[in-house]
Design a protein around this motif. Sequence first.
Motif, PDB file in Angstrom:
ATOM      1  N   GLY A   1       7.383   4.885 -15.963  1.00 29.83           N
ATOM      2  CA  GLY A   1       6.593   3.944 -16.498  1.00 29.83           C
ATOM      3  C   GLY A   1       7.158   2.575 -16.887  1.00 29.83           C
ATOM      4  O   GLY A   1       6.908   1.533 -16.459  1.00 29.83           O
ATOM      5  N   ALA A   2       8.274   2.855 -17.761  1.00 29.74           N
ATOM      6  CA  ALA A   2       9.194   1.585 -18.140  1.00 29.74           C
ATOM      7  C   ALA A   2       9.602   0.873 -17.020  1.00 29.74           C
ATOM      8  O   ALA A   2       9.830  -0.305 -17.300  1.00 29.74           O
ATOM      9  CB  ALA A   2      10.115   2.096 -19.355  1.00 29.74           C
ATOM     10  N   ILE A   3      10.001   1.697 -16.080  1.00 26.85           N
ATOM     11  CA  ILE A   3      11.080   1.191 -15.319  1.00 26.85           C
ATOM     12  C   ILE A   3      10.101   0.745 -13.874  1.00 26.85           C
ATOM     13  O   ILE A   3      10.339  -0.595 -13.380  1.00 26.85           O
ATOM     14  CB  ILE A   3      12.063   2.022 -14.719  1.00 26.85           C
ATOM     15  N   PHE A   4       9.242   1.447 -13.555  1.00 31.01           N
ATOM     16  CA  PHE A   4       8.765   0.950 -12.158  1.00 31.01           C
ATOM     17  C   PHE A   4       7.144   0.604 -12.362  1.00 31.01           C
ATOM     18  O   PHE A   4       6.521  -0.023 -11.310  1.00 31.01           O
ATOM     19  CB  PHE A   4       8.659   2.360 -11.414  1.00 31.01           C
ATOM     20  N   MET A   5       6.678   0.953 -13.548  1.00 36.75           N
ATOM     21  CA  MET A   5       5.041   0.680 -13.687  1.00 36.75           C
ATOM     22  C   MET A   5       4.708  -0.678 -14.443  1.00 36.75           C
ATOM     23  O   MET A   5       4.051  -1.638 -14.104  1.00 36.75           O
ATOM     24  CB  MET A   5       4.485   1.972 -13.914  1.00 36.75           C
TER      25      MET A   5
ATOM     26  N   ALA B   1       0.769  -1.141  -0.033  1.00 44.07           N
ATOM     27  CA  ALA B   1      -0.084  -0.052  -0.095  1.00 44.07           C
ATOM     28  C   ALA B   1       0.879   1.347   0.036  1.00 44.07           C
ATOM     29  O   ALA B   1       0.867   2.089  -0.647  1.00 44.07           O
ATOM     30  CB  ALA B   1      -1.066  -0.025   1.384  1.00 44.07           C
ATOM     31  N   ALA B   2       1.889   1.272   0.695  1.00 43.14           N
ATOM     32  CA  ALA B   2       2.784   2.185   0.760  1.00 43.14           C
ATOM     33  C   ALA B   2       3.455   2.673  -0.694  1.00 43.14           C
ATOM     34  O   ALA B   2       3.898   3.712  -0.906  1.00 43.14           O
ATOM     35  CB  ALA B   2       3.711   2.041   2.072  1.00 43.14           C
ATOM     36  N   LEU B   3       3.893   1.741  -1.151  1.00 43.53           N
ATOM     37  CA  LEU B   3       4.329   1.643  -2.243  1.00 43.53           C
ATOM     38  C   LEU B   3       3.658   2.153  -3.384  1.00 43.53           C
ATOM     39  O   LEU B   3       3.821   2.935  -4.504  1.00 43.53           O
ATOM     40  CB  LEU B   3       4.985   0.106  -2.855  1.00 43.53           C
ATOM     41  N   THR B   4       2.215   1.626  -3.497  1.00 44.73           N
ATOM     42  CA  THR B   4       1.385   2.319  -4.293  1.00 44.73           C
ATOM     43  C   THR B   4       1.115   3.689  -4.192  1.00 44.73           C
ATOM     44  O   THR B   4       1.135   4.527  -5.006  1.00 44.73           O
ATOM     45  CB  THR B   4       0.068   1.393  -4.012  1.00 44.73           C
ATOM     46  N   GLY B   5       0.930   3.835  -2.824  1.00 43.04           N
ATOM     47  CA  GLY B   5       1.118   5.511  -2.605  1.00 43.04           C
ATOM     48  C   GLY B   5       2.388   6.235  -3.029  1.00 43.04           C
ATOM     49  O   GLY B   5       2.040   7.252  -3.524  1.00 43.04           O
ATOM     50  N   LEU B   6       3.296   5.716  -2.892  1.00 40.68           N
ATOM     51  CA  LEU B   6       4.718   6.413  -3.545  1.00 40.68           C
ATOM     52  C   LEU B   6       4.416   6.396  -5.144  1.00 40.68           C
ATOM     53  O   LEU B   6       4.944   7.467  -5.636  1.00 40.68           O
ATOM     54  CB  LEU B   6       5.669   5.772  -2.996  1.00 40.68           C
ATOM     55  N   LEU B   7       4.070   5.450  -5.664  1.00 44.42           N
ATOM     56  CA  LEU B   7       3.995   5.533  -7.038  1.00 44.42           C
ATOM     57  C   LEU B   7       3.119   6.486  -7.570  1.00 44.42           C
ATOM     58  O   LEU B   7       3.224   7.191  -8.479  1.00 44.42           O
ATOM     59  CB  LEU B   7       3.742   4.188  -7.721  1.00 44.42           C
ATOM     60  N   LEU B   8       1.831   6.326  -6.928  1.00 42.33           N
ATOM     61  CA  LEU B   8       0.810   7.293  -7.546  1.00 42.33           C
ATOM     62  C   LEU B   8       1.294   8.769  -7.146  1.00 42.33           C
ATOM     63  O   LEU B   8       1.063   9.730  -7.862  1.00 42.33           O
ATOM     64  CB  LEU B   8      -0.452   7.084  -6.505  1.00 42.33           C
TER      65      LEU B   8
END
Length: 308
Positions: free
Chosen positions: A236-240, A53-60
């Motif tokens: 996007g290419a690296i992290f998403m 959840a924290a990672l999703t929040g950071l990426l968002l």
Amino acid sequence: IALLPALLTSFWFFGIGSVIVCAASVIACVLFEWAITKYILGIQRCTVCDGSAALTGLLLGMNLPSNLPIWMIVIGALVAIGVGKMTFGGLGQNPFNPALVGRCFLLVSFPTAMTSWPVVGQWTSYTDATTGATPLAVMKEAIKSGDASVLDKLPSAMDMLLGNTSNGMGAGTIGEVCAIALLLGLAYMLWKKIITWHIPVSILATVFVIAGLMHAVSPIYANPVQVLLSGGLMLGAIFMATDYVTSPMNHKGQIIYGIAIGVLTIVIRNWGAYTEGMSFAILIMNAFTPLINMYVKPKRFGEVPAKK
């Protein structure tokens, strides 16, 4: 850990706005996952402790402008966690990247706020930050007007690599401002074998080749290096796109997936309604991941083909 270089450089370029947006996004995502798990799904096990959840929040947060109001960030976090992740059963069962689900919802719902890009260097400014056109907007303008001289406004490739767009031009989302910081994250994940090279390299190579061919045909299209370093392509290419759950399982499928994302990104950027197409391209290919997995599924060891 791999996101730290990009996160720290975003704090340097955007100042307090970057800190507020990223912190609000992480806190909101963690709280929503905890509340949904406890009060709606009735699960006693604490799922927020796995860090997803924290990672999703950071990426968002890193996919948002640094001047986005907190209430919009909270809505994006609710959609990312509630719709993009927990609706399908939580971690490991979501067909779409949750952070991109939240971002695209905000982009469609609040297009003005989501396409208002602060100029870097305004360390103490948040919602009142001065904004400007991004390199992608300049590229789009050149294509629409048919005037190649518009591209003279673009920063040099070295400036885009280092995140130096302080000439009155908007820098884009929080996480895309410095390409070299994102490449450091890629190098770390490859070194630790967290991901393989197949998805990021196939995306970046596809975009580079197509952009190079288009630039050779007509000067109204930016040179491929600038295209590669602009917008959220690297992020996007690296992290998403490399998310385990939403990407194909074997290397052949990952290359097909990456090439398709690269093609869709170029098409949306040049001829779509939005200047950036990376988020939409990844979500579209997330939907095709099960089909790709079926297509590249290896034969079982010892399998004998049925006689016709």
